[in-house]
Design an enzyme around this catalytic site. Structure first.
Site, short mmCIF file in Angstrom:
data_model
loop_
_atom_site.label_atom_id
_atom_site.label_comp_id
_atom_site.label_asym_id
_atom_site.label_seq_id
_atom_site.Cartn_x
_atom_site.Cartn_y
_atom_site.Cartn_z
N CYS A 137 -6.54 -27.56 13.83
CA CYS A 137 -7.63 -28.54 13.80
C CYS A 137 -7.17 -29.88 13.24
O CYS A 137 -7.58 -30.95 13.73
CB CYS A 137 -8.80 -27.98 12.99
SG CYS A 137 -9.56 -26.51 13.72
N ASP A 177 0.85 -1.18 0.00
CA ASP A 177 0.00 0.00 0.00
C ASP A 177 0.89 1.24 0.00
O ASP A 177 2.11 1.14 0.16
CB ASP A 177 -0.99 -0.02 1.16
CG ASP A 177 -0.32 0.08 2.51
OD1 ASP A 177 0.90 0.31 2.57
OD2 ASP A 177 -1.02 -0.09 3.53
N CYS A 225 -6.91 -26.52 8.88
CA CYS A 225 -5.78 -25.74 9.41
C CYS A 225 -4.89 -26.63 10.27
O CYS A 225 -5.27 -27.71 10.70
CB CYS A 225 -6.29 -24.53 10.20
SG CYS A 225 -6.76 -24.89 11.91
N CYS A 255 -12.14 -28.65 9.56
CA CYS A 255 -11.19 -27.59 9.19
C CYS A 255 -9.83 -28.20 8.87
O CYS A 255 -9.36 -29.10 9.56
CB CYS A 255 -11.07 -26.58 10.33
SG CYS A 255 -9.82 -25.30 10.05
N ASP A 257 -7.97 -7.17 1.68
CA ASP A 257 -6.95 -7.32 2.72
C ASP A 257 -7.51 -6.76 4.01
O ASP A 257 -8.40 -5.90 4.00
CB ASP A 257 -5.68 -6.55 2.36
CG ASP A 257 -5.79 -5.08 2.73
OD1 ASP A 257 -5.28 -4.70 3.80
OD2 ASP A 257 -6.42 -4.31 1.97
N HIS A 273 -5.31 -20.77 12.19
CA HIS A 273 -6.71 -21.17 11.96
C HIS A 273 -7.49 -20.08 11.25
O HIS A 273 -8.20 -20.35 10.26
CB HIS A 273 -7.38 -21.50 13.29
CG HIS A 273 -8.86 -21.72 13.16
ND1 HIS A 273 -9.40 -22.91 12.74
CD2 HIS A 273 -9.91 -20.87 13.34
CE1 HIS A 273 -10.72 -22.80 12.69
NE2 HIS A 273 -11.05 -21.57 13.05
#
Length: 375
Positions: free
Chosen positions: A310, A94, A307, A305, A267, A337
């Site tokens: 998990c 940015d 991730c 999940c 974002d 996660h």
């Protein structure tokens, strides 16, 4: 060929939602996409390899922070931001404008640029369109953002009009300051909550024929209904053959509403920030892990999940213990996660677009999602 190109793959037959591919010098990624935020050349607590395991195709870094520390010369010396942070996929930087204008009384705006006091040591600093582009050139990001003023909410018409006129002049200066062929400049649509000014901003930026367009000045305190209204009449005016990026949005409800209106890129620090505060994002709502309700809960954060937390069986009770004990590992598990959740959320949204069932996806999501959160 431009450094940044957009390929439209499919548009949902009932809405403005679209699935595409954005091509950059450091690889291509599918849209719609959520970009993890690596403010200071690092996504807090997460390694580049872990980001790749999350299937992140692009991340965001911040010009303002890297300008102040470690400085553009050091990053240039290291071979650019990709080498400096060991990340070989896309990077968007940015312009630093949002951070500078967030300083309030610590900055002074002129036609030339903005003089401000560093939040680190109080030293006097200066950013202009040319300086912002020079910094981003040294960083070597794939997508470069134009320097703009993010108008606060509320702001009266005359202030917003004058600010927009200056922002458009700054966009021209940014375009003229670009020197690298392996970077693409995105213009930023401003204009506050005024349709007339938003349309003027879009039309003027389109005349500049930039590789992509972002929408700024939303999610700055206005009601969500107003945000969606402004987003609708702004996005529909943007070119269909260029990427569309909504800045600073990362909650599930805003993401799905914005994708429905034709936005490709997003974002926000939200998923990582709330993770560090002990909150997990799930398909049924947020979980505040400090709460006693999870003390004896020996299930994972979310069934199914993928991730790291998990997948490896870390339970809510264990993560609650880590968070309450101030253990960094607990915050890392929540960060991994939350970022997985948003990447998975965007992938499933894209699949729904490709199958012309986006409305069904959105309705199912809101039917199951508790906006108030859980204990």
């Amino acid at each position: 060929m431009p450094a940044i190109t957009y390929e439209l793959v499919h548009r949902d037959e009932k809405t403005g939602a679209r699935a595409g591919i954005i091509h950059t010098p450091h690889g291509s990624f599918e849209t719609p996409i959520f970009m993890p935020v690596g403010t200071q050349a690092s996504v807090k607590g997460i390694s580049p390899d872990e980001l790749k395991e999350l299937h992140a195709g692009i991340i965001l870094s911040n010009t303002y922070h890297l300008f102040l520390r470690p400085g553009m010369d050091l990053v240039r010396e290291a071979g650019g931001l990709h080498k400096f942070m060991h990340w070989d996929r896309g990077i968007l930087t940015d312009s630093g404008g949002f951070q500078v204008f967030s300083l309030g009384p610590l900055r002074k705006i002129t036609e030339e640029g903005v003089t401000f006091r560093s939040h680190i040591d109080g030293s006097k600093q200066f950013l202009s369109p040319e300086v912002s582009i020079a910094v981003q050139t040294a960083l070597g990001s794939d997508i470069v953002m134009a320097f703009d003023e993010c108008v606060p909410y509320p702001a009266d018409f005359e202030y917003t009009k004058n600010s927009l006129a200056r922002t458009l002049r700054w966009a021209e200066r940014c375009k003229n300051a670009m020197t690298r062929e392996d970077q693409g400049l995105f213009g930023i649509v401003q204009g506050g909550m005024y349709q007339e000014l938003r349309h003027e901003s879009v039309d003027r930026l389109i005349e500049m024929d930039l590789p992509g367009y972002s929408i700024g000045g939303l999610s700055v305190g206005e009601p969500k209904e107003m945000m969606y209204e402004v987003l609708s009449y702004t996005a529909e005016r943007l070119p269909s053959n260029k990427p569309r990026y909504l800045m600073g949005v990362g909650t599930p409800d805003c993401l799905v509403e914005s994708v429905e209106r034709g936005i490709d890129m997003f974002d926000c620090v939200f998923p990582t920030r709330v993770a560090r505060n002990g909150m997990a994002m799930t398909w049924t709502g947020r979980l505040v892990m400090k709460n006693k309700a999870f003390e004896h809960d020996h299930t994972v954060l979310e069934d199914g999940c993928g991730c790291y937390a998990c997948r490896n069986g870390y339970t809510r009770a264990y993560i609650r213990h880590l968070v309450r004990a101030g253990e960094i590992f607990g915050l890392r598990l929540l960060t991994l996660h939350n970022l997985w959740f948003l990447q998975d959320y965007m992938r499933k949204m894209r699949k729904a677009i490709l199958e012309d069932r986006f409305t069904e996806f959105k309705n199912d999501f809101f039917r199951n999602y508790d906006m108030r959160g859980k204990n």
